[in-house]
Design an enzyme around this catalytic site. Structure first.
Site, PDB file in Angstrom:
ATOM      1  N   ASP A   1     -14.836   1.832   6.575  1.00 28.90           N
ATOM      2  CA  ASP A   1     -15.077   0.548   5.922  1.00 28.90           C
ATOM      3  C   ASP A   1     -15.738  -0.382   6.915  1.00 28.90           C
ATOM      4  OD1 ASP A   1     -13.727   1.423   3.636  1.00 28.90           O
ATOM      5  OD2 ASP A   1     -11.798   0.859   4.480  1.00 28.90           O
TER       6      ASP A   1
ATOM      7  N   ASP B   1     -12.522   7.859   5.767  1.00 28.59           N
ATOM      8  CA  ASP B   1     -13.753   7.151   5.402  1.00 28.59           C
ATOM      9  C   ASP B   1     -13.869   5.902   6.270  1.00 28.59           C
ATOM     10  OD1 ASP B   1     -11.807   5.449   4.296  1.00 28.59           O
ATOM     11  OD2 ASP B   1     -11.957   6.495   2.381  1.00 28.59           O
TER      12      ASP B   1
ATOM     13  N   ASP C   1      -3.187  -6.597   5.545  1.00 29.27           N
ATOM     14  CA  ASP C   1      -1.729  -6.451   5.431  1.00 29.27           C
ATOM     15  C   ASP C   1      -1.012  -6.294   6.768  1.00 29.27           C
ATOM     16  OD1 ASP C   1      -2.928  -3.966   5.627  1.00 29.27           O
ATOM     17  OD2 ASP C   1      -2.039  -3.136   3.810  1.00 29.27           O
TER      18      ASP C   1
HETATM   19  P1  ATP Z   1      -6.207   4.851   4.115  1.00 24.48           P
HETATM   20  O1  ATP Z   1      -7.643   4.751   3.730  1.00 24.48           O
HETATM   21  O2  ATP Z   1      -5.888   5.840   5.162  1.00 24.48           O
HETATM   22  O3  ATP Z   1      -5.321   4.926   2.951  1.00 24.48           O
HETATM   23  P2  ATP Z   1      -6.601   2.127   4.826  1.00 24.48           P
HETATM   24  O4  ATP Z   1      -5.830   1.212   5.721  1.00 24.48           O
HETATM   25  O5  ATP Z   1      -8.029   2.340   5.134  1.00 24.48           O
HETATM   26  O6  ATP Z   1      -5.808   3.463   4.822  1.00 24.48           O
HETATM   27  P3  ATP Z   1      -7.498   1.122   2.337  1.00 24.48           P
HETATM   28  O7  ATP Z   1      -6.777   1.035   1.042  1.00 24.48           O
HETATM   29  O8  ATP Z   1      -8.717   1.952   2.453  1.00 24.48           O
HETATM   30  O9  ATP Z   1      -6.411   1.610   3.371  1.00 24.48           O
HETATM   31  O10 ATP Z   1      -7.813  -0.372   2.777  1.00 24.48           O
HETATM   32  C1  ATP Z   1      -8.704  -0.712   3.807  1.00 24.48           C
HETATM   33  C2  ATP Z   1      -8.208  -1.958   4.536  1.00 24.48           C
HETATM   34  O11 ATP Z   1      -8.120  -3.055   3.631  1.00 24.48           O
HETATM   35  C3  ATP Z   1      -6.819  -1.833   5.129  1.00 24.48           C
HETATM   36  O12 ATP Z   1      -6.839  -1.249   6.403  1.00 24.48           O
HETATM   37  C4  ATP Z   1      -6.347  -3.261   5.161  1.00 24.48           C
HETATM   38  O13 ATP Z   1      -6.908  -3.943   6.266  1.00 24.48           O
HETATM   39  C5  ATP Z   1      -6.967  -3.833   3.924  1.00 24.48           C
HETATM   40  N1  ATP Z   1      -6.053  -3.746   2.768  1.00 24.48           N
HETATM   41  C6  ATP Z   1      -5.961  -2.735   1.871  1.00 24.48           C
HETATM   42  N2  ATP Z   1      -5.030  -2.967   0.951  1.00 24.48           N
HETATM   43  C7  ATP Z   1      -4.504  -4.168   1.245  1.00 24.48           C
HETATM   44  C8  ATP Z   1      -3.496  -4.973   0.656  1.00 24.48           C
HETATM   45  N3  ATP Z   1      -2.848  -4.575  -0.422  1.00 24.48           N
HETATM   46  N4  ATP Z   1      -3.231  -6.166   1.231  1.00 24.48           N
HETATM   47  C9  ATP Z   1      -3.906  -6.573   2.334  1.00 24.48           C
HETATM   48  N5  ATP Z   1      -4.839  -5.861   2.924  1.00 24.48           N
HETATM   49  C10 ATP Z   1      -5.159  -4.672   2.414  1.00 24.48           C
HETATM   50 MG    MG Z   2      -9.521   3.407   3.937  1.00 25.77          MG
END
Ligand code: ATP
Ligand code: MG
Length: 445
Positions: free
Chosen positions: A72, A70, A146
């Site tokens: 963001d 997806d 993160d």
């Molecule tokens: P995926 O969607 O593949 O699980 P993602 O990195 O997109 O990986 P998400 O949970 O969708 O994970 O989060 C989107 C973004 O928000 C991350 O890439 C990161 O930059 C930020 N983020 C998410 N969770 C945290 C956290 N616990 N602490 C700090 N930043 C975070």
């Molecule tokens: Mg994501």
């Protein structure tokens, strides 16, 4: 004034360096790799005078050659401003308020730049941040993320990547590096330990030693995380397509013990170990093939041997079979509920799959014809196939059901065996008068 000063001194987001602006010639991500909906969202925001970028997992995944799940978008527009620009949008808020923008069949998550977890954030007694809703600028937004590879901002309009934390280089070097001081960042949000393991497994990265070392000693902090959030994170991990690798790493990092009963179960049961790893591997294969993988099925496999052990004990104590199975199922799910919020729907799914199992063994009469009509028959059979593969159920039984499923009506009728009961399945009458066989299965089923 003093607060502001303190924030500058202590905050990791205090201006320290200019970001790298990486041109497309170096990173090769063309705007076509971004979904039309995400591109459209970004350009509409920019037309209204806002900053907007695709950020997070999508940029990281495209760079790593993986198709993003997806997209963001991060922007300096407030949620209300975003809401005002897109007719088909709504503000939602879980931990913080974001806007869902609907475009075509897609939903784009738009979040406003936020300042990080600095000295002013509200925390619990372990240092876990409870609220982080303060809006900020792009630089602050990058600093509160993160890992460096998750803080890359792609602008589809000029195809540049803005990189404050050397995430681009880290990704190339296959390193997962925390932004800021890892201990502090884990204290703020212990779930980041689980995210580290998941991201490393999914992308084949090594966790930078500074981020890896504290995990073992800080693992206990995960106990303070609300159960619903842990469940979400476990689901992401188990359905990532890399569950086997994730769990191996969790074990290596010492994150499995005492953390979640489920992980203890998965990692420490000698009995069902083969079954659990087989089922994780089969779920991984499904996810990677783009097939749906149901959480119910997965949890049913992970907990099955717990149920078997409990069920067996109850039967030895003289409880009759089916009620004993139901009691065992409830007991096992209750233990998990202490730490994981398994939603009602998923729990119902799990139970259905389990309840079907003894029914596969009862092939007498026309029962197979009725069983095959059950809505969860296919999931139940997949479950049986895994049991057989692990050696816990007879392969002959699994083969018979596969053949039965593949047969036409005439062949199915020919496969049925006459209604005769083996000696120990003699009918007896319950005081209530209901006819049950010795396994306790009601005749009407
Ligand atoms: P995926 O969607 O593949 O699980 P993602 O990195 O997109 O990986 P998400 O949970 O969708 O994970 O989060 C989107 C973004 O928000 C991350 O890439 C990161 O930059 C930020 N983020 C998410 N969770 C945290 C956290 N616990 N602490 C700090 N930043 C975070
Ligand atoms: Mg994501």
């Amino acid at each position: 004034m003093i607060r502001k000063f303190l924030r500058r001194v202590f905050s990791k987001s205090a201006p320290s360096h200019a970001p790298a602006l990486i041109p497309v010639e170096r990173h090769h991500v063309r705007r076509e790799s971004i979904s039309p909906a995400a591109r459209n969202t970004v350009s509409r925001l920019q037309e209204h005078g806002h900053k907007a970028y695709v950020v997070g997992g999508a940029v990281r995944d495209v760079l790593a050659g993986i198709e993003p799940k997806d997209f963001d978008v991060a922007t300096d527009a407030t949620p209300e401003q975003v809401r005002g620009i897109f007719r088909r949008s709504r503000i939602i808020g879980r931990r913080f308020r974001i806007v869902h923008v609907m475009s075509g069949g897609e939903t784009i998550e738009v979040s406003t730049f936020r300042a990080g977890n600095d000295v002013e954030s509200e925390k619990d007694e372990h240092g876990r941040v409870l609220r982080d809703n303060v809006f900020g600028n792009l630089e602050e937004d990058a600093a509160r993320r993160d890992f460096t590879i998750n803080a890359l901002y792609y602008n589809p309009t000029d195809e540049t990547i803005t990189d404050y934390h050397h995430g681009f280089a880290d990704l190339k070097q296959k390193t997962l590096r925390m932004i800021g001081d890892p201990r502090r960042r884990y204290r703020e949000d212990p779930v980041r330990m689980l995210r580290a393991v998941r991201m490393a497994a999914k992308l084949g990265l090594a966790i930078d030693p500074a981020a890896r070392a504290p995990i073992r000693e800080m693992a206990d902090l995960l106990e303070n995380v609300p159960a619903a959030r842990l469940f979400d994170e476990m689901l992401k991990l188990l359905l990532s397509g890399h569950a086997v690798e994730c769990l191996r790493q969790l074990r290596e990092e010492g994150l499995h013990h005492g953390l979640l009963p489920l992980l203890d179960v998965i990692m420490e049961q000698p009995m069902g170990e083969r079954f659990v790893w087989l089922s994780l591997a089969s779920t991984d294969a499904r996810v990677r093939d783009g097939k749906p993988a149901s959480p119910g099925f997965l949890f049913a496999t992970l907990l099955w041997h717990e149920v078997l052990a409990d069920w067996e004990q109850r039967k030895q104590r003289g409880e009759s079979s089916m009620p004993a199975l139901h009691a065992a199922m409830d007991e096992v799910l209750d233990i998990q509920a202490e730490k994981l919020v398994i939603t009602r729907r998923i729990a119902a799914d799990i139970k259905e799959i389990w309840t079907l199992q003894p029914r596969f063994e009862n092939r007498a009469g026309r029962r197979p014809l009725r069983l095959i009509e059950q809505p969860r028959f296919k999931a139940g059979l997949d479950f049986l196939l895994l049991r057989a593969e692990s050696g816990e159920a007879p392969q002959e039984l699994a083969d018979w059901w596969l053949a039965f499923l593949g047969a036409d009506t005439g062949q199915r009728l020919a496969m049925l065996s006459p209604e005769k009961k083996p000696a120990r399945r003699r009918r007896r009458r319950k005081p209530g008068g209901e006819a049950v066989d010795a396994a306790g299965v009601k005749e009407t089923e």
